[in-house]
Design a protein around this motif. Structure first.
Motif, PDB file in Angstrom:
ATOM      1  N   GLN A 189      45.572  34.643  45.741  1.00 47.38           N
ATOM      2  CA  GLN A 189      45.717  34.464  44.445  1.00 47.38           C
ATOM      3  C   GLN A 189      45.136  36.005  43.625  1.00 47.38           C
ATOM      4  OE1 GLN A 189      47.390  32.148  42.782  1.00 47.38           O
ATOM      5  NE2 GLN A 189      47.291  33.021  40.930  1.00 47.38           N
ATOM      6  N   SER A 190      45.916  36.273  42.687  1.00 50.04           N
ATOM      7  CA  SER A 190      45.297  37.296  41.968  1.00 50.04           C
ATOM      8  C   SER A 190      45.669  37.171  40.564  1.00 50.04           C
ATOM      9  CB  SER A 190      45.994  38.752  42.349  1.00 50.04           C
ATOM     10  OG  SER A 190      45.178  39.719  41.639  1.00 50.04           O
ATOM     11  N   SER A 191      45.724  37.996  39.686  1.00 52.54           N
ATOM     12  CA  SER A 191      45.945  37.853  38.373  1.00 52.54           C
ATOM     13  C   SER A 191      46.127  39.533  37.705  1.00 52.54           C
ATOM     14  CB  SER A 191      44.377  37.203  37.539  1.00 52.54           C
ATOM     15  OG  SER A 191      43.609  38.311  37.607  1.00 52.54           O
ATOM     16  N   THR A 192      46.487  39.536  36.479  1.00 51.13           N
ATOM     17  CA  THR A 192      46.553  40.705  35.660  1.00 51.13           C
ATOM     18  C   THR A 192      45.391  41.552  35.801  1.00 51.13           C
ATOM     19  OG1 THR A 192      48.136  39.942  34.345  1.00 51.13           O
ATOM     20  CG2 THR A 192      46.936  41.953  33.479  1.00 51.13           C
ATOM     21  N   PHE A 193      44.180  40.916  35.861  1.00 51.94           N
ATOM     22  CA  PHE A 193      42.828  41.766  36.048  1.00 51.94           C
ATOM     23  C   PHE A 193      42.872  42.044  37.560  1.00 51.94           C
ATOM     24  CE2 PHE A 193      38.539  41.923  37.509  1.00 51.94           C
ATOM     25  CZ  PHE A 193      37.953  42.558  36.455  1.00 51.94           C
ATOM     26  N   GLY A 194      43.300  41.545  38.393  1.00 53.92           N
ATOM     27  CA  GLY A 194      43.525  42.001  39.690  1.00 53.92           C
ATOM     28  C   GLY A 194      43.875  43.149  40.008  1.00 53.92           C
ATOM     29  N   ARG A 195      45.237  43.199  39.367  1.00 48.49           N
ATOM     30  CA  ARG A 195      46.428  44.439  39.630  1.00 48.49           C
ATOM     31  C   ARG A 195      45.756  45.209  38.795  1.00 48.49           C
ATOM     32  NH1 ARG A 195      49.346  39.787  39.138  1.00 48.49           N
ATOM     33  NH2 ARG A 195      49.567  39.763  36.856  1.00 48.49           N
ATOM     34  N   LEU A 228      31.663  43.100  34.962  1.00 58.62           N
ATOM     35  CA  LEU A 228      32.139  43.620  33.469  1.00 58.62           C
ATOM     36  C   LEU A 228      31.888  42.276  32.571  1.00 58.62           C
ATOM     37  CD1 LEU A 228      34.183  45.167  31.722  1.00 58.62           C
ATOM     38  CD2 LEU A 228      35.760  43.747  32.847  1.00 58.62           C
ATOM     39  N   PRO A 229      31.324  42.483  31.390  1.00 61.60           N
ATOM     40  CA  PRO A 229      31.044  41.304  30.555  1.00 61.60           C
ATOM     41  C   PRO A 229      32.350  40.652  30.087  1.00 61.60           C
ATOM     42  CG  PRO A 229      30.096  43.490  29.606  1.00 61.60           C
ATOM     43  CD  PRO A 229      30.916  43.945  30.770  1.00 61.60           C
ATOM     44  N   LEU A 230      32.071  39.324  30.119  1.00 62.58           N
ATOM     45  CA  LEU A 230      33.114  38.559  29.976  1.00 62.58           C
ATOM     46  C   LEU A 230      33.510  38.255  28.558  1.00 62.58           C
ATOM     47  CD1 LEU A 230      35.307  36.630  31.751  1.00 62.58           C
ATOM     48  CD2 LEU A 230      33.773  34.832  31.476  1.00 62.58           C
ATOM     49  N   ASN A 231      34.705  38.651  28.136  1.00 57.35           N
ATOM     50  CA  ASN A 231      35.303  38.380  26.579  1.00 57.35           C
ATOM     51  C   ASN A 231      36.322  38.014  26.413  1.00 57.35           C
ATOM     52  OD1 ASN A 231      36.591  40.731  26.986  1.00 57.35           O
ATOM     53  ND2 ASN A 231      35.175  42.176  26.150  1.00 57.35           N
ATOM     54  N   ASN A 232      37.001  37.747  25.375  1.00 60.13           N
ATOM     55  CA  ASN A 232      38.286  37.148  25.185  1.00 60.13           C
ATOM     56  C   ASN A 232      39.327  38.087  25.882  1.00 60.13           C
ATOM     57  OD1 ASN A 232      37.426  35.127  23.887  1.00 60.13           O
ATOM     58  ND2 ASN A 232      37.853  35.875  21.875  1.00 60.13           N
ATOM     59  N   ASN A 233      39.171  39.369  25.898  1.00 62.34           N
ATOM     60  CA  ASN A 233      40.235  40.445  26.195  1.00 62.34           C
ATOM     61  C   ASN A 233      39.978  40.210  27.959  1.00 62.34           C
ATOM     62  OD1 ASN A 233      41.987  42.799  26.391  1.00 62.34           O
ATOM     63  ND2 ASN A 233      40.296  43.688  27.364  1.00 62.34           N
ATOM     64  N   THR A 234      39.027  40.142  28.553  1.00 64.16           N
ATOM     65  CA  THR A 234      38.799  39.922  30.065  1.00 64.16           C
ATOM     66  C   THR A 234      39.370  38.458  30.421  1.00 64.16           C
ATOM     67  OG1 THR A 234      37.012  41.610  29.936  1.00 64.16           O
ATOM     68  CG2 THR A 234      37.380  40.388  32.084  1.00 64.16           C
ATOM     69  N   ARG A 235      38.897  37.597  29.659  1.00 67.03           N
ATOM     70  CA  ARG A 235      39.611  36.087  30.041  1.00 67.03           C
ATOM     71  C   ARG A 235      41.102  36.452  29.949  1.00 67.03           C
ATOM     72  NH1 ARG A 235      35.157  34.870  26.532  1.00 67.03           N
ATOM     73  NH2 ARG A 235      33.480  33.674  27.996  1.00 67.03           N
ATOM     74  N   SER A 236      41.684  36.904  29.128  1.00 66.82           N
ATOM     75  CA  SER A 236      42.987  37.001  29.032  1.00 66.82           C
ATOM     76  C   SER A 236      43.857  37.769  30.427  1.00 66.82           C
ATOM     77  CB  SER A 236      43.758  37.644  27.813  1.00 66.82           C
ATOM     78  OG  SER A 236      43.769  39.054  27.651  1.00 66.82           O
ATOM     79  N   LEU A 237      42.984  38.691  30.674  1.00 66.93           N
ATOM     80  CA  LEU A 237      43.320  39.541  31.990  1.00 66.93           C
ATOM     81  C   LEU A 237      43.209  38.372  33.289  1.00 66.93           C
ATOM     82  CD1 LEU A 237      41.917  42.929  31.472  1.00 66.93           C
ATOM     83  CD2 LEU A 237      44.312  42.443  31.135  1.00 66.93           C
TER      84      LEU A 237
END
Length: 174
Positions: free
Chosen positions: A66-72, A159-168
């Protein structure tokens, strides 16, 4: 009384000094990935001999399929950063021969490493994992020699977890 006034004046000045400099912004994914690439190359200056390299999508440590936009985007930025450090990076998305699963990206599992590296004439592969914590996302990146899966270089960052990172990180963000 003069001592009291002087103490008050000094404390007012220290408050002004503290407010005059804005806090430094927290590092973003791009900055951290470029620093990690520098550490990978610094740890093994001969790593560029293992070019060309292909990049696999970074995967969720709890589910390696499993990956995500963050992983890509993490693997894309790391590949760019390694290219800036002198690594030759082969773009596999331009070739028809590599299957790209729409919702996951270019996942490379250990049983496919030798086949894919031979198919793309790659001497090394960028791989990585990430894990979401409460306040941070932890990323571990490594460059692996394709012939025998030996790790040539590695770097980790958070990486600090914020709303941007959560959406990725939202796996449905594709």
């Amino acid at each position: 009384m003069a001592v009291g006034f002087f103490t008050l004046l000094l404390s007012a000045c220290s408050v002004l000094d503290n407010n005059s400099a804005p806090p430094e912004p927290k590092p973003d994914l791009s900055e951290l990935a470029h620093q990690a690439a520098e550490r990978i190359v610094a740890g093994n200056p001969d790593i560029t001999r293992y070019s060309p390299m292909i990049a696999a999508t970074f995967v969720d440590i709890d589910n390696l399929s499993q990956s995500s936009t963050f992983g890509r985007i993490s693997s894309e930025i790391m590949a760019s950063a390694l290219a800036r450090q002198g690594m030759q990076v082969r773009e596999v998305k331009m070739r028809d021969s590599m299957f790209i699963e729409e919702s996951v990206g270019e996942l490379i599992l250990s049983r496919q490493v030798q086949r894919l590296s031979a198919q793309h004439d790659a001497r090394s592969i960028l791989m990585g994992t990430y894990a979401q914590g409460q306040d941070y996302v932890y990323v571990s990146a490594r460059v692996v020699r394709s012939g025998d899966a030996m790790v040539l270089g590695t770097a980790d960052f958070r990486l600090p977890l914020n709303n941007n990172t959560r959406s990725l990180l939202d796996a449905g963000g594709w």
